[in-house]
Design an enzyme around this catalytic site. Structure first.
Site, short mmCIF file in Angstrom:
data_model
loop_
_atom_site.label_atom_id
_atom_site.label_comp_id
_atom_site.label_asym_id
_atom_site.label_seq_id
_atom_site.Cartn_x
_atom_site.Cartn_y
_atom_site.Cartn_z
CE1 TYR A 151 -7.05 16.83 1.40
CE2 TYR A 151 -7.49 19.03 2.18
CZ TYR A 151 -7.75 17.69 2.21
OH TYR A 151 -8.72 17.21 3.06
CE LYS A 218 10.23 9.86 7.39
NZ LYS A 218 10.73 9.15 8.56
CG ASP A 272 9.44 8.67 11.71
OD1 ASP A 272 9.49 9.90 11.50
OD2 ASP A 272 10.39 7.91 11.48
CG ASP A 296 -6.07 13.53 6.84
OD1 ASP A 296 -6.95 13.79 7.68
OD2 ASP A 296 -6.32 12.98 5.76
#
Ligand code: NAI
Length: 406
Positions: A151, A218, A272, A296
């Site tokens: 963003y 991540k 993941d 998101d």
């Protein structure tokens, strides 16, 4: 009029008048039709619950394409001023202006009001068609960082002077030679913004007596952004909520897997793997705190697990302002056809009612939606997945919900 202004200040209790003014933007595409449907449902539920003792004074403010056509501006100053003044607003979806000065109106609004926490509850409503075998096990709230990561919107197109300067800088500093035709995007994740987001997620879990907060990241690949988000998340849990939280590691090593009463487990999962876990063992996740992009992706995937975008509400919270909005966009292909599901916006308004403490009214709305879906009287998005359902238009679905407010 001052009596009708919600007082919402950092570190102070909110003051809610009985007849607050709440500004709203109908939005683009399906916005106007779902707004008209949602407003009827909300007003009915408030009248039914409070017998005229409470009431919302809705104030329409300009925004989006309709505003651009009328005023030449997508988001006029008067709308910004109204949201500032009245603290809380509701908005329908806004199309991203093509070639306008603002990259995205939604991002602009979130940044203007420092709405740093995007909150997306994902809860199964009985009888909603779902691709899951046990959708009822899904009950999570995502707290998505709303101001940075992707963003931040900092990017340079491949081939530009700026992109090639950064490519040279990277070669000098790291010895890594990026392809000359790379586009470059910057992904900042800061300590302050990560900590305030995770703190809000933990406070919410404490208030709602939920069992865990999971930090999604991540960090195995991006150590100083996503990995740092994880580290700062654990730090703020210890700094501010040591009495109320334990880490998953402590749970196993010190408590043999038995969580002490009134403690919230703080854990983390690589992004993941979390996508896999929310499919296989959703019951292990309650609140999820995530950087912007992860949050998101995950919220749309989870929305699909419990009935799709037509039933996915959301809120953007800051210290002194809140803007409530459905997760979905303007759905241009069905706009103006009375086909859209107003459910997300109605549930979004229910979230807003919870936020201002009008929980009985919010609960009546949720029960009425559940009842209406149980009766198999639904909009097309749900009807096409349900056997024997009666397909209703957007307006008629709202009328059916109203008839079920009890
Ligand atoms: P979208 O959410 O508008 O549509 C995705 C799919 O879901 C479409 O098939 C659509 O028909 C369906 N859908 C969405 N809401 C529905 C509803 N209430 N009832 C029934 N079906 C529904 O996403 P898309 O197509 O990527 O974006 C369209 C526009 O919306 C773009 O300009 C985008 O920038 C904007 N957008 C705005 C958002 C906001 O204002 N918060 C959020 C997401 C997109």
């Amino acid at each position: 009029m001052a009596d009708n202004i919600i007082q919402f200040k950092k570190n102070e209790n909110m003051i809610i008048p009985d007849e607050p003014v709440i500004p709203y933007i109908k939005g683009d595409g399906i916005g106007p039709e779902i707004w008209d449907a949602a407003q009827k449902v909300v007003n009915k539920s408030i009248i039914f619950t409070y017998n005229g003792k409470k009431n919302i004074q809705w104030l329409e403010i300009p925004g989006g394409e309709k505003s651009y056509k009328a005023t030449g501006e997508y988001l006029p100053q008067e709308s910004i001023d109204a949201i500032k003044k009245y603290s809380i607003a509701v908005k329908g979806p806004l199309a991203t202006p093509v070639g306008g000065g603002i990259r995205s109106l939604n991002v602009h609004l979130r940044q203007t009001f420092d709405l740093y926490a995007n909150i997306r509850p994902i809860e199964y409503i009985d009888f909603v068609p779902s691709p899951m075998k046990h959708p009822e096990k899904i009950k999570m709230v995502i707290f998505r960082e709303n101001t940075e990561d992707v963003y931040s919107g900092i990017e340079w197109e491949a081939g530009t002077k700026e992109a090639s300067e950064i490519i040279s800088f990277i070669r000098k500093k790291t010895g890594k030679a990026l392809p000359k035709d790379s586009g470059i995007g910057i992904k900042p994740i800061s300590e302050g913004n990560s900590k305030r987001l995770v703190a809000r997620a933990i406070s919410y879990a404490i208030e709602k007596k939920l069992s865990s907060v999971t930090l999604m990241h991540k960090g195995n690949i991006m150590k100083y952004t996503e990995g740092a988000f994880r580290k700062w998340g654990y730090e703020i849990a210890k700094e501010l909520f040591n009495e109320n939280t334990i880490t998953e590691k402590d749970l196993i090593e010190q408590y043999q897997g038995n969580c002490p009463e009134n403690k919230i487990i703080i854990k983390d999962r690589i992004a993941d793997m979390l996508f896999q876990d929310v499919l296989i063992k959703p019951e292990e996740y309650h609140v999820i705190a995530a950087p912007n992009l992860n949050g998101d992706y995950l919220s749309d995937a989870l929305a699909a697990q419990v009935g799709g975008l037509g039933l996915a509400p959301g809120a953007n919270l800051g210290y002194e302002n809140a803007i409530f909005e459905p997760v979905h966009g303007t759905a241009p292909s069905i706009a103006g056809k009375n086909l859209a599901n107003p459910g997300s916006l109605i549930l979004t308004c229910a979230m807003m009612l919870d936020f201002i403490g009008w929980v009985d009214s919010a609960q009546k709305i949720r029960s009425a939606i559940q009842h209406t879906i149980k009766n198999k009287t639904v909009t097309e998005d749900l009807a096409m997945q349900m056997k024997g359902a009666k397909k209703l238009g957007c307006k008629e679905f709202a009328d059916a919900i109203i008839a079920n407010i009890k």
